[in-house]
Design a protein around this motif. Sequence first.
Motif, PDB file in Angstrom:
ATOM      1  N   PHE A 217      38.711 -14.087  35.320  1.00  0.00           N
ATOM      2  CA  PHE A 217      39.258 -15.434  35.149  1.00  0.00           C
ATOM      3  C   PHE A 217      39.887 -15.903  36.462  1.00  0.00           C
ATOM      4  O   PHE A 217      40.689 -15.201  37.056  1.00  0.00           O
TER       5      PHE A 217
ATOM      6  N   LEU B 289      46.303  -8.916  37.002  1.00  0.00           N
ATOM      7  CA  LEU B 289      46.075  -9.648  38.238  1.00  0.00           C
ATOM      8  C   LEU B 289      45.190  -8.835  39.173  1.00  0.00           C
ATOM      9  O   LEU B 289      45.429  -7.661  39.412  1.00  0.00           O
TER      10      LEU B 289
ATOM     11  N   GLN C  50      39.925  -8.705  33.029  1.00  0.00           N
ATOM     12  CA  GLN C  50      40.188  -8.076  31.735  1.00  0.00           C
ATOM     13  C   GLN C  50      39.069  -7.084  31.468  1.00  0.00           C
ATOM     14  O   GLN C  50      37.931  -7.469  31.155  1.00  0.00           O
TER      15      GLN C  50
ATOM     16  N   HIS D   7      44.422  -5.217  28.800  1.00  0.00           N
ATOM     17  CA  HIS D   7      45.124  -6.475  29.003  1.00  0.00           C
ATOM     18  C   HIS D   7      44.538  -7.230  30.191  1.00  0.00           C
ATOM     19  O   HIS D   7      43.917  -6.645  31.079  1.00  0.00           O
ATOM     20  N   LEU D   8      44.796  -8.510  30.228  1.00  0.00           N
ATOM     21  CA  LEU D   8      44.565  -9.283  31.437  1.00  0.00           C
ATOM     22  C   LEU D   8      45.463  -8.747  32.539  1.00  0.00           C
ATOM     23  O   LEU D   8      46.656  -8.516  32.316  1.00  0.00           O
TER      24      LEU D   8
ATOM     25  N   PRO E 289      42.618 -18.555  28.798  1.00  0.00           N
ATOM     26  CA  PRO E 289      43.915 -18.780  28.160  1.00  0.00           C
ATOM     27  C   PRO E 289      44.433 -20.191  28.430  1.00  0.00           C
ATOM     28  O   PRO E 289      44.298 -20.698  29.546  1.00  0.00           O
TER      29      PRO E 289
ATOM     30  N   PHE F 171      50.696  -9.690  31.352  1.00  0.00           N
ATOM     31  CA  PHE F 171      50.218 -10.057  30.022  1.00  0.00           C
ATOM     32  C   PHE F 171      50.356  -8.898  29.034  1.00  0.00           C
ATOM     33  O   PHE F 171      50.185  -7.732  29.398  1.00  0.00           O
ATOM     34  N   GLY F 172      50.612  -9.253  27.793  1.00  0.00           N
ATOM     35  CA  GLY F 172      50.564  -8.289  26.709  1.00  0.00           C
ATOM     36  C   GLY F 172      49.147  -8.152  26.185  1.00  0.00           C
ATOM     37  O   GLY F 172      48.228  -8.821  26.663  1.00  0.00           O
TER      38      GLY F 172
ATOM     39  N   PHE G  59      43.726 -21.851  33.543  1.00  0.00           N
ATOM     40  CA  PHE G  59      42.678 -20.856  33.681  1.00  0.00           C
ATOM     41  C   PHE G  59      41.302 -21.478  33.508  1.00  0.00           C
ATOM     42  O   PHE G  59      41.113 -22.429  32.732  1.00  0.00           O
TER      43      PHE G  59
ATOM     44  N   TYR H 129      42.180 -13.056  37.766  1.00  0.00           N
ATOM     45  CA  TYR H 129      42.591 -12.040  36.806  1.00  0.00           C
ATOM     46  C   TYR H 129      41.338 -11.334  36.286  1.00  0.00           C
ATOM     47  O   TYR H 129      40.249 -11.920  36.216  1.00  0.00           O
TER      48      TYR H 129
END
Lengths: 114, 114
Positions: B90, B46, B38, B43-44, A43, A105-106, B104, B36
């Motif tokens: 990430f 933490l 995913q 969603h991403l 991102p 995050f969405g 990122f 992070y």
Amino acid sequence: EAGVAQSPRYKIIEKRQSVAFWCNPISGHATLYWYQQILGQGPKLLIQFQNNGVVDDSQLPKDRFSAERLKGVDSTLKIQPAKLEDSAVYLCASKVAPDMETQYFGPGTRLLVL
Amino acid sequence: AQSVSQHNHHVILSEAASLELGCNYSYGGTVNLFWYVQYPGQHLQLLLKYFSGDPLVKGIKGFEAEFIKSKFSFNLRKPSVQWSDTAEYFCAVKANTNAGKSTFGDGTTLTVKP
């Protein structure tokens, strides 16, 4: 608690058309971010809001991208006109305050520009 | 300007193997560091974070990361991976200021074979 909401989830447009994305952050979160994630990359921050003010828009292509958060709650990101290279996932994230640790995050909006 | 480099784009492991994902950053000041994750279709979120104190930080699901200041590194580890760890990971760095933005890396896709 409800998470960050984004709509639409998917959008396909032709180049030179306009498109808008919507984000509703977690209730009470003053800080809101828009990120662009191109396939195969991480991102990249486009813009950061603190309430209804812009904190950082240094990486926003201002000739075609605009964003607002008029009432300090939900936000819209617009692209006008779109280019092929704008194809990406647009992520919205929020956190309680700038000095708080975790941003949420969405699900993102996946944009394809043909 | 800050930057993040993740050395491996795609890692394939068998269940129970040990994992280490590399992350190096470039920034001259004090930083906050994040990993992070995913998961497919999600969603991403933490995984863990380092702000100060003990350079070995533990996150969810048995993950840990070690901040080595002299090497500008924040590698992610897990002693024994599971099939459910299949995801994209990430690394991110944020300057330790209120207005600091997160940068990122381009992510590492981990595939765990059952």
